[in-house]
Enzyme design. Sequence first.
Site, mmCIF file in Angstrom:
data_model
loop_
_atom_site.group_PDB
_atom_site.id
_atom_site.type_symbol
_atom_site.label_atom_id
_atom_site.label_comp_id
_atom_site.label_asym_id
_atom_site.label_seq_id
_atom_site.Cartn_x
_atom_site.Cartn_y
_atom_site.Cartn_z
ATOM 1 N N TYR A 99 1.961 13.543 -0.414
ATOM 2 C CA TYR A 99 1.197 14.709 0.051
ATOM 3 C C TYR A 99 2.063 15.963 0.078
ATOM 4 O O TYR A 99 2.149 16.636 1.092
ATOM 5 C CB TYR A 99 0.620 14.437 1.450
ATOM 6 C CG TYR A 99 -0.290 13.237 1.453
ATOM 7 C CD1 TYR A 99 -1.602 13.352 1.020
ATOM 8 C CD2 TYR A 99 0.173 11.991 1.859
ATOM 9 C CE1 TYR A 99 -2.436 12.246 0.986
ATOM 10 C CE2 TYR A 99 -0.653 10.879 1.833
ATOM 11 C CZ TYR A 99 -1.953 11.022 1.396
ATOM 12 O OH TYR A 99 -2.760 9.933 1.369
ATOM 13 N N ASP B 89 -9.209 -4.674 6.358
ATOM 14 C CA ASP B 89 -7.997 -4.110 5.775
ATOM 15 C C ASP B 89 -6.892 -4.289 6.820
ATOM 16 O O ASP B 89 -6.797 -3.509 7.766
ATOM 17 C CB ASP B 89 -8.244 -2.636 5.443
ATOM 18 C CG ASP B 89 -7.006 -1.936 4.912
ATOM 19 O OD1 ASP B 89 -5.911 -2.534 4.971
ATOM 20 O OD2 ASP B 89 -7.128 -0.788 4.451
ATOM 21 N N LYS C 7 1.865 -3.738 2.900
ATOM 22 C CA LYS C 7 2.950 -3.106 3.657
ATOM 23 C C LYS C 7 4.106 -4.059 4.010
ATOM 24 O O LYS C 7 5.058 -4.142 3.256
ATOM 25 C CB LYS C 7 2.402 -2.396 4.890
ATOM 26 C CG LYS C 7 1.664 -1.114 4.506
ATOM 27 C CD LYS C 7 1.710 -0.036 5.572
ATOM 28 C CE LYS C 7 1.388 1.323 4.974
ATOM 29 N NZ LYS C 7 -0.038 1.639 4.925
#
Length: 444
Positions: free
Chosen positions: A25, A264, A293
Amino acid sequence: MHQPLATPQVTDLLDFDRAHVWHPYSSALAPSTTRLVESANGIRLRLRETDGTVREVVDAMSSWWCAVHGYAVPQLDAAARDQLERMSHVMFGGLTNEPAIRLARALTERAPRADGYAPLEQVFLADSGSVSVEVALKLAWQAHAAAGRPRRTMFTIRGGYHGDTLAPMSVCDPLDGMHTLFRGVLPQQVFAPRPPAGLDADTPTYAEWERQVRALYAQHADDVAAVVLEPVLQGAGGMHIYPPQAVALLAALARESGALVIFDEIATGLGRTGTMWAADRCAVVPDIMCTGKALTGGYLTLAAVLCTRAVAEAVSSGSAGALMHGPTFMGNPLACAVACASLDLIGSHTLQRTERMQAELDEALDPARALDCVRDVRTLGAVGVIQLHEPVDVERVIAAALRRGVWVRPFRDLVYAMPPFVSDADDIALIGRAMVEAIQEVHG
Ligand SMILES: *Cc1c(COP(=O)(O)O)cnc(C)c1O
């Protein structure tokens, strides 16, 4: 031996980074500060400053929640070296490999279980969390299409985060997920209000939320393909802790209407929230579950999608006769070997540790409650969050925490810690003190 970088090299690297390298980002016009990590060991990062100094700091982020055993972990290093001597990669189409098979078995053995639910026994090895969510959504769409009742809509709650590729983005919070920016490109999904905060569902606010959600679900029930949730803790969408009953309610609505349930657990799974899976707090087993992760202990990129036999068979019996997905690096043996070693390190002692860590984080973050700028302090397992009344001055809070020996990366109005599971009580106290003092210094 590894040579430390000379100061001019450090400056040169950082200049090129700033001028030419995208970070998450990031803006090419106004790049934010980046710091050079030279190496990492245990729970500490070695940062190289441009003036030649080395600063060792505790990584309270576990490298975006992945490095749960810390860095340079002997067992994971050994697994990687051992696998490198055999092969680092081999294609998964028509070929298979032992680490991938062992990992799939380990995941099915550790998958959540609950009375009245079919086990998760079919495994898709994906190369990142976002891709695993893509695959989970495709499984749901394909399963319905194969059954001759094409349903398109995903039903989820506000405030979620499910990844950065297009289909996962469509189930991210529509405001934070920048849906306006991608209008016309993203599939349209249905968003229920965010469940009230905290684990307690025995409140009037919860009852009102439930009423609204039931009504909204009823309007869309016939077209819902799946309910998609980060159970109990929404991570990147705002570190929001919500009641397991809300998860159970949405799962029940899905079942009654013939929709599938997708959890999720990329952020919540593998012990982070104090139980092996957040699903364990809800007594629900989803039809499809994503994990990622921490899967390789932060060594390599890898994720997995687990589903029930019923979903796997439904998808396979459709006109395509197959699940239509197959990444180049699927089942990467190097990543899978490290993931097996990492799963071996996660056991009942991990859960005891993350449970105790919650009490330590509670104590360490408690002084923040006295600060005027602080709106809320909350913890769940090895997750500690301080929420301010205003957006965090990110760069200044980072610098203030680094001076106190701790790496944090706040976002929006949140300064939070997700420390490695190997952090001890003193480390947690240091992390908490650095967070609170940094906030006090910058936000008063
Ligand atoms: C990080 C995250 C993802 C995306 O994973 P990537 O590996 O970054 O693609 C998806 N869902 C949740 C809940 C996450 O925390």
